[in-house]
Write a protein that holds these residues in place. Structure first.
Motif, PDB file in Angstrom:
ATOM      1  N   PHE A 132      80.438  25.814  39.930  1.00 14.35           N
ATOM      2  CA  PHE A 132      80.363  24.933  38.763  1.00 14.35           C
ATOM      3  C   PHE A 132      81.725  24.317  38.483  1.00 14.35           C
ATOM      4  CE2 PHE A 132      76.706  27.597  38.385  1.00 14.35           C
ATOM      5  CZ  PHE A 132      75.728  26.772  37.843  1.00 14.35           C
ATOM      6  N   GLY A 133      81.724  23.023  38.156  1.00 18.35           N
ATOM      7  CA  GLY A 133      82.963  22.310  37.876  1.00 18.35           C
ATOM      8  C   GLY A 133      83.596  22.693  36.563  1.00 18.35           C
ATOM      9  N   GLY A 190      79.814  35.774  37.929  1.00 14.10           N
ATOM     10  CA  GLY A 190      80.843  35.256  38.811  1.00 14.10           C
ATOM     11  C   GLY A 190      82.211  35.374  38.173  1.00 14.10           C
ATOM     12  N   PHE A 191      83.125  34.507  38.583  1.00 17.20           N
ATOM     13  CA  PHE A 191      84.469  34.483  38.011  1.00 17.20           C
ATOM     14  C   PHE A 191      85.027  33.077  38.146  1.00 17.20           C
ATOM     15  CE2 PHE A 191      85.058  35.485  42.480  1.00 17.20           C
ATOM     16  CZ  PHE A 191      86.120  34.682  42.859  1.00 17.20           C
ATOM     17  N   GLY A 192      86.057  32.782  37.348  1.00 12.23           N
ATOM     18  CA  GLY A 192      86.671  31.468  37.341  1.00 12.23           C
ATOM     19  C   GLY A 192      87.743  31.315  38.400  1.00 12.23           C
ATOM     20  N   HIS A 193      88.104  30.089  38.697  1.00 16.74           N
ATOM     21  CA  HIS A 193      89.040  29.785  39.781  1.00 16.74           C
ATOM     22  C   HIS A 193      90.482  30.115  39.398  1.00 16.74           C
ATOM     23  CE1 HIS A 193      90.135  26.415  37.270  1.00 16.74           C
ATOM     24  NE2 HIS A 193      90.860  25.839  38.208  1.00 16.74           N
ATOM     25  N   ILE A 387      83.632  27.865  38.179  1.00 13.90           N
ATOM     26  CA  ILE A 387      83.049  29.193  38.359  1.00 13.90           C
ATOM     27  C   ILE A 387      82.363  29.366  39.716  1.00 13.90           C
ATOM     28  CG2 ILE A 387      81.590  30.934  37.281  1.00 13.90           C
ATOM     29  CD1 ILE A 387      83.738  29.881  35.427  1.00 13.90           C
ATOM     30  N   TRP A 388      82.698  30.476  40.381  1.00  8.49           N
ATOM     31  CA  TRP A 388      81.989  30.921  41.582  1.00  8.49           C
ATOM     32  C   TRP A 388      80.772  31.740  41.153  1.00  8.49           C
ATOM     33  CZ3 TRP A 388      83.474  29.778  46.581  1.00  8.49           C
ATOM     34  CH2 TRP A 388      84.763  29.287  46.788  1.00  8.49           C
ATOM     35  N   PHE A 473      86.923  24.158  54.356  1.00  6.79           N
ATOM     36  CA  PHE A 473      85.769  24.582  53.560  1.00  6.79           C
ATOM     37  C   PHE A 473      85.553  23.546  52.465  1.00  6.79           C
ATOM     38  CE2 PHE A 473      83.996  27.873  50.382  1.00  6.79           C
ATOM     39  CZ  PHE A 473      82.700  27.604  50.794  1.00  6.79           C
ATOM     40  N   GLN A 474      84.572  22.700  52.657  1.00  5.14           N
ATOM     41  CA  GLN A 474      84.420  21.513  51.841  1.00  5.14           C
ATOM     42  C   GLN A 474      83.837  21.771  50.453  1.00  5.14           C
ATOM     43  OE1 GLN A 474      85.605  18.689  52.905  1.00  5.14           O
ATOM     44  NE2 GLN A 474      85.682  18.833  55.129  1.00  5.14           N
ATOM     45  N   ALA A 475      83.598  23.026  50.106  1.00  5.97           N
ATOM     46  CA  ALA A 475      83.076  23.333  48.771  1.00  5.97           C
ATOM     47  C   ALA A 475      84.107  23.054  47.684  1.00  5.97           C
ATOM     48  CB  ALA A 475      82.613  24.778  48.687  1.00  5.97           C
ATOM     49  N   ASN A 476      85.412  23.123  48.034  1.00  7.40           N
ATOM     50  CA  ASN A 476      86.480  22.634  47.153  1.00  7.40           C
ATOM     51  C   ASN A 476      86.625  23.418  45.852  1.00  7.40           C
ATOM     52  OD1 ASN A 476      88.600  20.968  46.431  1.00  7.40           O
ATOM     53  ND2 ASN A 476      87.287  19.406  45.548  1.00  7.40           N
ATOM     54  N   ASN A 477      86.753  24.734  45.980  1.00  9.89           N
ATOM     55  CA  ASN A 477      87.124  25.539  44.821  1.00  9.89           C
ATOM     56  C   ASN A 477      88.033  26.661  45.299  1.00  9.89           C
ATOM     57  OD1 ASN A 477      87.189  26.197  42.096  1.00  9.89           O
ATOM     58  ND2 ASN A 477      85.421  27.554  42.213  1.00  9.89           N
TER      59      ASN A 477
END
Length: 617
Positions: A132-133, A190-193, A387-388, A473-477
């Motif tokens: 999540f952005g 989950g957890f934040g970046h 968030i992952w 890894f193009q998911a970008n987080n």
């Protein structure tokens, strides 16, 4: 979204269900029992808290964990839905090889587009790994409507995410408390970046105000005191460099609309990079005082930025394709010497400073005007707002947990940033980095080349071929902050700019020597730490709930601000600019006659300031 790259991000503007009607997050589908077998992974760790990661065991420590990997079966097909991605489709290249070698997984990335979140919510399946952005409306709705997997269910976190559990405890607890606040129950989704290992420092700067140093040198290093001085510098740069390497026209800036949300991204981000205000709702937040500045505030930071951009456009210094081009199209122009300036390092020096440019005496390096106060973000052991998570409908929750866990281990996170480790396995011997006999982190020849030129460095066939950049890894987080401690090293961080092996290198590039002589500093981060910057304090603030009525008004106002802001940038005269801005303000007031959006933002700013004071007291 970082925004990667990260490195900067996209926040979905979506409608949210009523919080009082939240359902309990659901379980996954039946698990694939054939793929779950006992074994050992590199996910070991101890019980250290995340703010004491220096003392935690490394990714290769002795802790045993279960594994869901079955290498005798065909590759598992996983979907990663990422609101931060700039890529769509199946991963290829070197990171795809990592996933195949370690997890027997092939992954497809689904980015956020108009209506994508609602479509996937309605289908009952967000994806396997979901990023999540922000921790705002979309995340809250997914948490409350049973779309996210509870990491404590069936001991998935302890069995398959042991490194996360041992080293990110505060980030996990922050997520649980946030979910409880939203009405989803005190569950861990989950957890934040950008989780920090040391809360007393700030993260690396990415608002670096990069400028074409070779042109600046040619002009005699003129002093730049303020925006007027910056404008004058751009005028002179265009006079001496009117064409790019392909014969196209040059500009001070080339923008892109991909990440526009409540406002035009580059306009609001300029206010962050130049004055140190952080984005919040429909405006900008003073990180020192807690004061909120509405986007429509006369002489406020957003409209001041907007006016400056129009001034640049009227002088032929803004790329006229800015409103319609993609991030990748903008990147190609930067790489072709088509721009003089970038507020972001990832869209400036990281793209432009390739081996051919450096050898030719061309480069982009930071040069901060006298009155500028760029923003840096405080290190946060609780994690950031991107968030992952794991989708509740996945058939492979254990495998998803193992992959996220790997990205949190030192090896995994080093791989995320800098490529595969040297000697990864017998089928992949030629990697990008290693530890020397003293535990210092070092690039291989391939890794050094990839760091200097991500797009131009080609990977060997055993790593899937293609460019280093295309294989990321193009998911970008991110998981850890790049400036967090790497416990597998000799006291170094994940940030290669601070590795002993690289700081001892002498540069062969005259243009870098010149910038170092001018700045008196070794690298960009050292220089940025000498300027008058601001720090956004870490906190556990999360965006508050919006009523159904507010969400409708909010969407209308957001579309209005973005559309009219672009019109204002493109205005051909001051009179036309004033007319467009006046119309924007009028329309926003018609959509929101009672000022509910402003009231919401002011309340959010007060809440954020309170949480910052509480967490940092």
């Amino acid at each position: 979204m970082d925004i990667k790259k990260i490195m900067a991000g996209v926040t979905a503007a979506v409608l949210m269900g009523t919080m009082a009607g939240c359902s309990t997050p659901g379980s996954s589908k039946n698990k694939d029992d054939d793929s779950a077998s006992a074994g050992t992974t590199a996910a070991g760790g101890n019980s250290a808290d995340s703010d004491d990661a220096d003392n935690s065991e490394s990714s290769s420590s002795s802790g045993d964990a279960l594994t869901a990997v079955d290498f005798d079966a065909p590759p598992v097909q996983l979907v990663c839905y990422s609101q931060l991605a700039n890529y769509s489709g199946k991963l290829t290249g070197w990171f795809a090889e990592v996933l195949k070698a370690k997890f027997n997984v092939e992954m497809t990335i689904i980015p956020e587009t108009d209506g994508m979140f609602d479509t996937r919510m309605e289908s009952g399946n967000l994806g396997d790994i979901c990023i999540f952005g922000s921790n705002g409306e979309a995340y809250q709705r997914a948490a409350c409507e049973g779309m996210l997997f509870d990491w404590n269910e069936d001991d998935i976190l302890s069995d398959y995410g042991s490194y996360i559990q041992a080293n990110m405890s505060k980030a996990l607890e922050t997520n649980a408390l946030m979910n409880e606040k939203y009405g989803a129950g005190k569950k861990v989704f989950g957890f934040g970046h950008n989780v920090a290992s040391n809360p007393e420092d700030h993260e690396a700067f990415f608002y670096t105000l990069d400028i074409r140093w070779d042109l600046y040198k040619e002009l005699g290093y003129p002093e730049v005191k303020d925006l007027d001085g910056l404008y004058d510098l751009f005028i002179k740069m265009k006079e001496i460099s009117p064409k790019d390497e392909n014969g196209g026209e040059t500009y001070a800036l080339s923008l892109w609309p991909d990440w526009d949300g409540n406002m035009v991204m580059y306009v609001k981000a300029f206010a962050t990079a130049y004055w140190g205000y952080d984005e919040m709702g429909f405006g900008l937040y003073d990180t020192e005082t807690g004061t909120y500045h509405d986007a429509l505030e006369e002489n406020g930071p957003y409209l001041t930025s907007l006016k400056f951009f129009n001034k640049l456009f009227q002088a032929g210094l803004i790329d006229p394709n800015s409103m319609t081009q993609t991030y990748n199209e903008m990147s190609e122009k930067v790489q072709a010497s088509g721009t003089f300036f970038s507020i972001f390092d990832y869209a400036g020096s990281a793209l432009y400073n390739t081996e051919p440019h450096l050898e030719a005496g061309k480069a982009m390096y930071p040069m901060v005007p006298d009155d500028a106060t760029p923003l840096a973000y405080g290190m946060n052991v609780m994690g950031g707002n991107r968030i992952w998570t794991i989708g509740a409908s996945t058939e492979y929750p254990e495998l998803c947990m193992e992959i996220i866990n790997y990205l949190c281990t030192p090896e995994g996170y080093m791989t995320y940033w800098w490529g595969p480790k040297d000697g990864f396995d017998e089928n992949h011997p030629n990697g990008c980095w290693y530890y020397d006999e003293n535990g210092n982190t070092c690039f291989t020849e391939l890794g050094e080349a990839a760091y200097k030129d991500r797009k131009g460095t080609m990977m060997p066939a055993e790593w899937g071929g293609g460019s280093f950049n295309d294989g990321t890894f193009q998911a970008n987080n991110t998981t850890w902050s790049r400036d967090a401690s790497n416990p597998d090293s000799n006291g170094e961080t994940y940030n290669c700019e601070n590795w002993k092996s690289r700081r001892e290198q002498d540069t062969p590039y005259e243009v870098l020597k010149d910038w170092r002589n001018w700045s008196g500093q070794f690298n960009s981060q050292d220089y940025m730490n000498t300027v008058n910057f601001k720090v956004a304090p870490a906190s556990d603030y999360a965006e508050g709930e919006k009523s159904d009525e507010l969400k409708i008004v909010w969407e209308q106002v957001a579309k209005c601000i973005v559309a009219y802001s672009w019109q204002a940038i493109y205005a051909k005269s001051d009179a036309e600019y004033d007319k467009v801005v006046a119309e924007m303000i009028k329309k926003c007031e018609e959509y929101d006659p009672d000022g509910v959006c402003l009231e919401y933002c002011l309340n959010e700013a007060a809440t954020r300031h309170d949480r910052e004071l509480f967490v940092n007291s």
